[in-house]
Design an enzyme around this catalytic site. Sequence first.
Site, PDB file in Angstrom:
ATOM      1  N   GLU A 169       1.568   0.518  10.859  1.00 32.03           N
ATOM      2  CA  GLU A 169       2.308  -0.497  10.106  1.00 32.03           C
ATOM      3  C   GLU A 169       3.707   0.020   9.811  1.00 32.03           C
ATOM      4  OE1 GLU A 169       1.051   0.086   5.551  1.00 32.03           O
ATOM      5  OE2 GLU A 169      -0.631  -0.491   6.798  1.00 32.03           O
TER       6      GLU A 169
ATOM      7  N   SER B 215       3.253   9.326  -1.933  1.00 28.27           N
ATOM      8  CA  SER B 215       1.923   9.404  -1.316  1.00 28.27           C
ATOM      9  C   SER B 215       1.451   8.034  -0.829  1.00 28.27           C
ATOM     10  CB  SER B 215       0.912  10.023  -2.286  1.00 28.27           C
ATOM     11  OG  SER B 215       0.780   9.203  -3.409  1.00 28.27           O
TER      12      SER B 215
END
Length: 279
Positions: free
Chosen positions: A157, A67
Amino acid sequence: MPGIRKNEKIRYRAAGPFFIIQLVKPENLNALEGEDYIYLGELLELADKDPNVYFTVLQSSGRFFSSGADFKGIAKAQGDSSVEYASETSKWLSNFVARNVYVTDAFIKHSKVLICCLNGPAIGMSAALVALCDIVYSMNDKVYLLYPFANLGLVTEGGTTVSLPLKFGINTAYEHLMFNKPFKYDTLCESGFISKNFNMPSPSSETFNTAVLDELRSKVEGLYLPSCLGMKKLLQSNHIDSLNKINSMEVNESLKYWVDGEPLRRFSQLGSKQRKHRL
Ligand code: CAA
């Protein structure tokens, strides 16, 4: 094979031509702190240096692959009074930029074939690393990838500025990034991101990991493995320059957001369940 320090959330082992890295913290859905991402980078370096390794295999456990960034770790970095930083810029250069650029670089330049066993969804930075893998197998059709940068006050990112358009097409990447929309199984399949669905029920990550490894063992039988690394190097040369360039641009752009504080506010809402991702 020389060892490195241990990490309670991540295990590794070598098995013939395979270097296996497994995320083993299913209780928090394999969320990772900054140090854990650094550890992943160190393991990739270990696999790189081992002449007996040709394939680096990423496995996980439980219902999620990972996660993403651990919101408790981010709160810790923010509230840590034991380290005095000269400025907010200095703090986020240490707590975000350095680790992020390091692990992304380790994945971009990895010389062995990177295989991901996607047992479940992956989010954020972890999903970015999945998108840097060369081959992805899924446990079933419940998997998805979510890049919730717009919901968290961040920007792309982990090389996703390049990897997502490359793997899904630029317009699909825009649609999912701008509106915080998960890449669900159908999209992952249609785009060829997933090479094979093992069609196993959800609580069987271990069985899935074993099945993938068994299949890989039979697939590599009789191959001249240095050819695989030679081809990896050639295939990698297609995009390595743009990935290297974007790795630096992404973290420098993100830094402004961390210094401004919006991601912290949003991570804290996520931690207290006031904010949710639309799935
Ligand atoms: N950090 C820390 N703990 C996490 C976590 C995370 N990222 N994700 C899940 N957990 C924990 C939960 O707090 C929960 O713990 P408790 O049982 O102690 O309450 C446990 O894992 C199970 O999670 P949920 O009860 O929330 O499970 P769910 O199925 O209802 O929801 C989910 C799953 C949608 C993934 C939800 O947990 C979620 O949205 N998590 C946050 C995901 C996220 O935004 N990660 C950051 C991505 S950004 C990034 O990675 C970029 C970067 O570098 C900063």
